[in-house]
Design an enzyme around this catalytic site. Structure first.
Site, PDB file in Angstrom:
ATOM      1  N   ASN A 103     -28.433   7.147  30.682  1.00  0.00           N
ATOM      2  CA  ASN A 103     -27.612   6.891  29.883  1.00  0.00           C
ATOM      3  C   ASN A 103     -27.839   5.721  29.096  1.00  0.00           C
ATOM      4  OD1 ASN A 103     -24.896   6.890  28.600  1.00  0.00           O
ATOM      5  ND2 ASN A 103     -24.036   5.986  30.107  1.00  0.00           N
ATOM      6  N   ASP A 154     -21.168  14.430  17.557  1.00  0.00           N
ATOM      7  CA  ASP A 154     -20.692  13.961  18.752  1.00  0.00           C
ATOM      8  C   ASP A 154     -20.385  15.201  19.749  1.00  0.00           C
ATOM      9  OD1 ASP A 154     -19.938  12.010  20.456  1.00  0.00           O
ATOM     10  OD2 ASP A 154     -18.410  11.033  18.924  1.00  0.00           O
ATOM     11  N   HIS A 210     -12.051  15.833  16.122  1.00  0.00           N
ATOM     12  CA  HIS A 210     -12.472  14.944  17.436  1.00  0.00           C
ATOM     13  C   HIS A 210     -11.310  13.993  17.998  1.00  0.00           C
ATOM     14  CE1 HIS A 210     -14.626  11.194  18.660  1.00  0.00           C
ATOM     15  NE2 HIS A 210     -15.646  11.816  18.869  1.00  0.00           N
ATOM     16  N   ASP A 253     -17.684  15.531  21.928  1.00  0.00           N
ATOM     17  CA  ASP A 253     -16.286  15.869  22.210  1.00  0.00           C
ATOM     18  C   ASP A 253     -15.530  16.450  20.800  1.00  0.00           C
ATOM     19  OD1 ASP A 253     -16.365  13.255  21.179  1.00  0.00           O
ATOM     20  OD2 ASP A 253     -14.658  12.462  22.684  1.00  0.00           O
ATOM     21  N   GLN A 308     -27.103  12.706  28.936  1.00  0.00           N
ATOM     22  CA  GLN A 308     -27.250  11.356  29.718  1.00  0.00           C
ATOM     23  C   GLN A 308     -26.439  11.307  30.826  1.00  0.00           C
ATOM     24  OE1 GLN A 308     -28.962   8.679  26.103  1.00  0.00           O
ATOM     25  NE2 GLN A 308     -26.595   8.963  26.229  1.00  0.00           N
ATOM     26  N   ASP A 341     -23.932   3.572  13.749  1.00  0.00           N
ATOM     27  CA  ASP A 341     -24.024   4.467  12.435  1.00  0.00           C
ATOM     28  C   ASP A 341     -23.822   3.579  11.256  1.00  0.00           C
ATOM     29  OD1 ASP A 341     -21.316   3.535  13.198  1.00  0.00           O
ATOM     30  OD2 ASP A 341     -20.584   5.487  13.495  1.00  0.00           O
ATOM     31  N   ARG A 371     -19.661  15.415  29.556  1.00  0.00           N
ATOM     32  CA  ARG A 371     -18.393  16.469  28.780  1.00  0.00           C
ATOM     33  C   ARG A 371     -19.107  17.580  28.757  1.00  0.00           C
ATOM     34  NH1 ARG A 371     -17.338  11.594  25.163  1.00  0.00           N
ATOM     35  NH2 ARG A 371     -15.217  11.159  25.973  1.00  0.00           N
TER      36      ARG A 371
END
Length: 673
Positions: free
Chosen positions: A264, A298, A433, A300, A235, A409, A206
């Site tokens: 990754n 994050d 998000h 995105d 990654q 998380d 991304r």
């Protein structure tokens, strides 16, 4: 964004020192004050997100009225990030998500006992300060007439906010109109220092989002006062550094950007690397320096940079080191808050928002019209779309579990809580998000990680024998997949249980390999193959169409077990209707694809969540028999071994989350060529 000159850098450094002095040395009535939240307005005058900054009319029963004063702001009323115009004779309330002060959170978790509201205005009108209690009842605290250009201060106690409540202010202009020049909330700083922050982003293919985030951070000059560096863990094979605008964005960061490439290993591998780098520190002319906090972001997202400052300031003032989470708004419906506070149900061992605190749409009703949001809600965990973690917490409890994605998380916050470190989801700190409602993660390759990592987290932290209701829900979930003709996720769930039974020793080893192995199975399952063009699928045909257009109702709880037995037997023994072998019996929209409906069909075209394609589900009695037999066997084995497995995972936890274990994994998984 132009290249930075040495003069620009020097000027910006001077502005940073001025800002740092400003937020840490603001004496009022003999107290040194720290600015902990500034009243701000949306970047680029974004009206879609404006309900989060300026509150609409009070309307507890339903959506806001379109024509009211506070619901009709014009883009020209937003003068800058800190300044707004109040038109003649109008009233504007800043009792909003981003601009009200969450007094109860400061009262419960920090050393602050009071807050100062400082407001600078130009023009004539009235300034009214309000507070609310835990029931959402508003009370007028003070009002003043204002005129000319002046700064007004209000010293406000935090004493009555034990269970909930906010502070905010309204402005009412006279006939000439008025301007809010700036406003902020300040608390006594005491001997608390200003903590330093590393921002940590993990990304996989991304690069456009990441470069946009870099630009946003670079443009927010006020972050210079607390930001050590921004670390991007890349990654993917579509590299951030190859993006067209990367060089320009990198230059604007003035040496505070570092990109690390590695293989990754999912979110847990990427965020663990961010954590690891903060623990190692960075080389400076003065030696190795370490940030006080990492704020995980994050890839995105759209970042409200004010939230970074608020989270860091709040963390600095906490009684004990605490994980400070930011909320997540929907990127495509900006006033929609996905969850206000999230918890893990200990008996079901299932995550989710507290009842009534999910899907909060501030475009329908603002903060002042939502009494439930005035109570303080204590979270068990916060998603890693935005989450501050103190370095001392990482030094004590280690890094993320090596689980690729899902539950990393929430498990981390549960582990921290057991060690005495709370997690606080802080109102006023947030990102936008992509919503999980637009993803198929329960029925694609991620079904494996949902199951495996939930089981691991339960083995580590469940207080109940056999994990409470966890195993019952596990076999129910797998059965629903089977009767819904979702054989790919059903098989993925069974592989997840097999890997859990194998114990914790292989978690690091399988971190880079398990995801591609699970994804490679897709070609074996019709329900996993997404067809982009509907014309490539056969038309719907059914010899006997249903008598009603309504989908069958789901069984009630008392009906569920007999229904499940009857349905499994029917799907196991009854042959597939001949016509259904060549043609689907129905087109099923994603929102209608409930297991109780799919279980009545022999085949169906089912849309995916984002609307880009569809899959052909086809009933296969042989697969039903094979999958259900294996499911019963594996769940029985898991039930029998639960206690011994729990001991194994708990004993291994300090090692598998240690910086040393992660360092070996990073060394073994460099970037792919």
């Amino acid at each position: 964004m132009s290249e930075q000159t040495p003069q620009d850098t020097a000027a910006r450094s001077g502005e940073t020192q001025e800002y740092l002095a400003k937020i840490t040395n603001e004496p009022t009535n003999g107290k040194d004050l720290r600015e902990v939240a500034r009243v701000v307005f949306p970047a680029n005058k974004d009206l879609d997100s404006l309900p989060l900054y300026i509150d609409g009319p009070i309307n507890v029963e339903g959506p806001s009225s379109a024509g009211s004063d506070t619901a009709s702001q014009h883009p020209d009323d937003i003068i800058s990030r800190r300044s707004a115009r109040i038109r003649p004779g109008k009233r504007v309330s800043f009792g909003s998500y981003f601009n009200a002060f969450p007094a109860s959170y400061w009262r419960r978790w920090t050393v602050a006992d009071s807050v100062v509201l400082r407001v600078k205005t130009t023009g004539a009108g009235s300034l009214i300060v309000y507070r609310s209690n835990a029931r959402g009842v508003a009370q007028r605290v003070e009002d003043r007439r204002v005129e000319g250009t002046d700064t007004h201060e209000f010293e406000l106690t935090l004493a009555p906010f034990g269970d909930g409540g906010w502070y905010w202010f309204d402005l009412i202009s006279d006939d000439e109109g008025m301007i809010l020049d700036e406003a902020s909330w300040l608390v006594p700083s005491g001997d608390r220092h200003v903590g330093r922050v590393t921002l940590g982003v993990t990304t996989f293919n991304r690069p456009d989002y990441c470069v946009n985030t870099i630009k946003t951070i670079a443009a927010a000059q006020e972050l210079d006062a607390v930001l050590d560096e921004l670390i991007i863990v890349d990654q993917g094979n579509k590299l951030v550094s190859d993006e067209v605008d990367f060089a320009e964005a990198e230059s604007a960061m003035n040496g505070k950007l570092r990109v690390i490439r590695q293989g990754n290993m999912g979110g847990s591998g990427g965020f663990a690397r961010n954590m690891y780098e903060v623990l190692q520190g960075r080389e400076t002319p003065q030696g190795v320096e370490k940030s006080d906090y990492v704020i995980i972001l994050d890839d995105d997202i759209l970042l409200e940079t004010e939230g970074v400052l608020r989270a860091a300031a709040f963390a600095d003032m906490c009684h004990t080191p605490s994980i400070i989470g930011g909320h997540m708004f929907d990127m495509y419906n900006k006033p929609l808050l996905n969850a206000y506070a999230e918890v893990v149900n200990p008996y079901r061992f299932l995550w989710g928002p507290i009842d009534g605190l999910g899907g909060v749409d501030f475009a329908e009703r603002g903060l002042r019209s939502r009494p439930r949001l005035h109570r303080r809600w204590d979270a068990d965990y916060n998603g890693w779309w935005m989450c501050l973690i103190p370095r001392v917490v990482m030094e004590d409890i280690g890094l993320s579990l090596p689980v690729f994605i899902k539950w990393d998380d929430s498990e981390y916050s549960l582990r921290a809580k057991e060690a005495g470190y709370p997690t606080i989801s802080l109102p006023g700190a947030a990102v936008w998000h992509v919503s999980w409602a637009d993803k198929d993660d329960a029925v694609d390759w991620q079904a494996y990680f949902h199951e495996r990592n939930r089981l691991i987290a339960a083995l580590l932290h469940s207080p109940y024998s056999k994990g409470g209701r966890m195993l019952r829900e596990s076999i129910t979930t797998d059965t629903k997949h089977v009767v819904s003709m979702q054989y790919y996720p059903a098989k993925s769930v069974l592989l997840a249980i097999q890997d859990v039974l194998a114990g914790p020793d292989g978690l690091h080893e399988m971190l880079p390999t398990r995801m591609p192995e699970i994804r490679a199975m897709k070609d074996d399952y019709s329900d996993a193959r997404v067809v982009k063009d509907p014309a490539d699928l056969p038309p719907v045909r059914r010899k006997k169409p249903p008598k009603t257009m309504e989908a069958p109702k789901a069984p009630t709880k008392p009906q569920l077990i007999p229904w499940a037995v009857r349905t499994v037997l029917k799907q196991t023994l009854r042959p597939v209707r001949d016509m259904a072998k060549e043609n689907p019996e129905a087109n099923v929209a994603h929102m209608d694809g409930h297991w109780s409906y799919l279980a009545t069909l022999d085949s169906a075209i089912v849309s995916n969540a984002d609307g880009t394609g569809a899959s052909w589900y086809r009933r296969d009695p042989a697969q039903v028999r094979e999958l259900m037999t294996e499911s019963i066997k594996l769940h029985a084995e898991l039930f029998a071994q639960w206690e011994s497995l729990s001991k194994q995972y708990r004993a291994a936890l300090p090692d598998i989350t240690s910086p040393e274990a992660w360092a070996r994994t990073f060394a073994e998984n460099g970037p792919k060529k």
